[in-house]
Design a protein around this motif. Sequence first.
Motif, short mmCIF file in Angstrom:
data_model
loop_
_atom_site.label_atom_id
_atom_site.label_comp_id
_atom_site.label_asym_id
_atom_site.label_seq_id
_atom_site.Cartn_x
_atom_site.Cartn_y
_atom_site.Cartn_z
N ASN A 193 0.83 -1.20 0.00
CA ASN A 193 0.00 0.00 0.00
C ASN A 193 0.86 1.25 0.00
OD1 ASN A 193 -1.69 2.18 1.77
ND2 ASN A 193 -3.03 0.94 0.50
N SER A 231 2.29 1.57 -3.38
CA SER A 231 1.20 1.86 -4.30
C SER A 231 0.86 3.35 -4.30
CB SER A 231 -0.02 1.04 -3.91
OG SER A 231 -1.14 1.41 -4.67
N PHE A 288 0.12 3.39 -8.01
CA PHE A 288 -0.39 2.20 -8.71
C PHE A 288 -1.89 2.33 -8.99
CE2 PHE A 288 3.61 0.76 -8.28
CZ PHE A 288 3.93 -0.25 -7.39
N ARG A 312 -1.53 -2.82 -12.62
CA ARG A 312 -1.50 -2.46 -11.20
C ARG A 312 -1.25 -3.70 -10.36
NH1 ARG A 312 -5.12 -3.31 -7.62
NH2 ARG A 312 -6.86 -3.37 -9.08
N SER A 328 2.27 -4.68 -10.60
CA SER A 328 3.17 -3.80 -9.86
C SER A 328 3.14 -4.15 -8.38
CB SER A 328 2.78 -2.34 -10.06
OG SER A 328 2.76 -2.02 -11.43
N GLU A 329 1.95 -4.44 -7.88
CA GLU A 329 1.82 -4.81 -6.47
C GLU A 329 2.55 -6.12 -6.20
OE1 GLU A 329 -2.40 -4.96 -6.08
OE2 GLU A 329 -2.63 -2.78 -5.83
#
Lengths: 466, 601
Positions: B316, B319, B324, B349, B352-353
């Motif tokens: 988070n 992000s 993100f 997204r 990416s996480e």
Amino acid sequence: MNALRRTARRTFLRGAGGIAVGLPFLESFLPRSAHAQSAPTRLVIVYSPNGSNNLAEFMPTGSGANFTFGTETAVLAPYKNKMTVLAGLQIKHPTATDGGDQHTVAMASMLTGIKPGYDPQFEDVATSVGGGWAGGISVDQELAKTIGQTTKYKSLQFGVGSSVRYGNHPIGRLSYAGAAQPIAPEDRPQAAYTRLFSDTSTLAAPAMIDANLKRDKSVMDFVISEFGAVSAAVSVADKQRLDQHVTMLREVERGLTVTPVSNLASCMQTTFSPMGDPSVADSFPNVAKQQRDLMVLALSCNLTRIASLQYSYARSLQTFSWLQAVEDHHTMTHANDEAYLPKVTAWYANELALLLKSLDEINEGGATLLDNCLGWWCSDVSEGGNHSWDNLRAFLFGSGGGRVNTGQYIAYGMQVTTSNAESPTAWQNGEAHNKLHVTLLNALGVPATTFGDPQVGSGPLAGVLK
Amino acid sequence: MPLRSRHPSLSCLPLTLGALLLWGTGCEGTVTSTNPHGPGGTPPSATNPDGPLVTPNAGTGGQTGGMPAAMPTTTGPLAVPPLASVCASAAPNPGPSPMRRLTHTEYDNTVRDLLNTTTRPGRAFVAEERSLGFDNGATVRTVNQILAEQYATAARQSSAVAGANLSTLLGCDPVATGEDACATSFIDGFGGRSYRRPLSVNEKARLLAFYQFSKTEFGFQQAAEMLVQAMLQTAQFLYRMEVADTSGPVVAAAPGVVQTGGYELASRLSYFLWQSMPDAALLDAAKNNQLSTPAEVSAQARRLLLDPRARGAVVNFHSQWFEFGAMDHMAKSPTVYSAFTADFGPLLRQQSEAFVAGVVFDGGGTFGSLLTSTQGFVNDALAPIYGVAAPGSATLTAVTLPATERAGILTQAGWLALHAKPDQSSPVTRGFFVRDGLFCSPPPAPPANIPAIPPFDPTVSTRQRFATHRTDPVCAGCHSLMDPIGLGFENYDGVGAYRSQEANRPVDASGELTNTDVDGTFNGAVELSQKLSISAQVNQCTVSHWFHFGFGRGETVADGCTLRQMQDAFATSNGDIRELLVTMTQSGAFLYRNASQGGTL
């Protein structure tokens, strides 16, 4: 178009006055007979961003009752007799803020008439904006203290992409319950609909609704008193935050205790289908339409007497793919785009025309809902290219039940030419826009003589009130 | 993009003049105040004596050498934190410790852990304030009427769901033990978990009275639900209250400062590392006075970091830093990038996480590895963007990406596509992010009348189209800070796919870093990422972002020693992210706080 004409996709609902109104998104209805009531007055705020780059074409020509809408706002001409256009209103602050960009500061001042605060935590480096929450209550909320107390919602704010880029940020907030107490619009038509109509549309039995309300109120009573009991344990600054939270709880509780609108169930019973994802830029026009329709519905059904429709936020970066524009609105204003920016400006003017049309189609016993409204179409700056504040957008619509001289174009002061190549014109002898706030308050029954910062001006604007 | 405080009105002029010019014509207008401290922050003022720290920036020149060194000095107050030796003998200084309301994410996680539900009502809550790049700034948060209603609705719904299984909720059988006895023990147990600490005598009495009233009016079932409905709306639940009742001992050497109490530490730990309420072990540790020494706190921190919830919190943070979430709504030109369908944004997204979680928890674990890891996650749809074989699945699958093309987060397609235009790459946006988000050294604001971006011309390279940025001195002053970095990403097009040709010529991805501690030329983003990973400035900027996220506020003059601790630990551990987080729990800002001025609960 004949408002009573039925098409395959259209359904109808009855406004509080009983005349059928077409709202295409509704899927079912149950018409009831009209109830005769004396119609209340309403305040309506419509906001669209970034001013106009071509005030010569945006503002009317002529003066007094003899005026013609400019080419960029010609679509409003059918409503000329129900509108009052003002020129020369200005944001005046006795001292400068500690920081913030022109757009954000103007946004925070527009309905509050007072210099906003400044908080460096709101600086956005990528777009170089910044600012702080407003320094006082906004005029719509001031009115809500009086004319807002008899409706379930003392006011309602409908947003179209108001928070997508900056979240809850001063750049996107117009209404304030008080200093540093911003009111957030609801940006999602589905959520706005559920919030307003869920109890009636689920066709729950009135006894069940009453029992739920009673329970919710008991819970809220406890929560409010619990806040009071523990808030003394925290620091002074934190207690202030808790107190502000409680103010909101009290308003929620008040809404639970207001007698339901007697004809709400007959006003409408329907389901709702959202048109597009509000978080996607291209949904903008569909979301706008649904929010506009919901606002008209809420007003005509007397769920509130104070409503605002906010398109985007100040210094808007909204894109307009449906107009084939590629750049965002703000970039266009500074590039002085002559191909697409006029289309954007015209699109926003047309949005207002659509609202006026909806309002004017609802008969409230002799006058229309538009007549009973007093509305203000505003923007954060007068001119997008130089972010000036010296000729704020003030297209008023409706007469607040006959309190306002409509069909007028009134200029306070005048435009003069300057020797400054970057800003070749300026406005002299304008009026502090606080006087418009006072005018709105007076028209709707609040006898104030000042609003916001009393230093910058007092009394209503000349020539507007009857 | 991280939101960083800086002086907004420097205009875009050649850099030698730019620093002298304090009044600009940027689009932000002319309402700013003077800032004698130069670019980088707002100085302390009369109303805010512990004013925001002027964060380290590259305004006045670079650093030499590879080892972590003192930050570039500016004229600002405390741009360099005190030496460790100074801090060792100084009294602890917590800085401001404002009360923090749960973010929507934290609300959802808390309700999940408290009631065992996955409803996540917070996703529908009205937009939150963002400051300094994150959604959890303590003092910018406000409660408006819609949010109050949403809390109320969510509480009602949660209570109904919980009440459907009454004896599970209550932890006792009202028929067997008697309704009132069961309710009393429920208030103690559930109340203690909701408020994240034992109830005070008065709180217990009030809840009992509310229960009795509710039972009389609505019956036992509803009364039980109403207890839940009410508690989920209280300040004790929605805010992390740190008050005299829960405080630790006074610190003799620091008047007005107390040790953060055990239950307070439990919440600080869990909300920092899990974005959720403390678990039973944390609450037990607080109860048994086993959260009273730094060692006990760090042991808990390490335990929490092993839990899956820590992955969510760390992801988070990244992000929000790398935005993100904005990837979900990316729209690309259907003519130029026809393969980029509507589901690509959310996929990128998720990827990416997964990348961040993989690097931090399953890979190198350091900030450097975030910039240099060749691991990627692809499914069949994304594989073509990366030029790797499809894994034969719609699920994101770990793969090793070609090392010459991909290394680290700045070469992940998500970041590249996000920092691009719908129909082309964007050297300016990419260069700006590196300068602002990674060096914490944002360029000055653009002026009001920037011309439109040159239209996409397939016969001319991007570098050529942006030539004016280099040749026009009015542009070059600022763009020299961005374009030479961003043009190094030209091997990646507008959707993050690798390209060796553009406009029928080989791509020129040469770039240069200036005004940093790792100045020099480079070729391509992989080499750039290498340089960034060893930059002391970038590492310190990373520390600054974690400070904002972890403490919910900007750094102040008072936080000097906390920052020194964080920077030193980060450097010593070679940028180990989890070590940094543990260090944060050992800092003055975490283990101490300002004494509450209020009364008892």
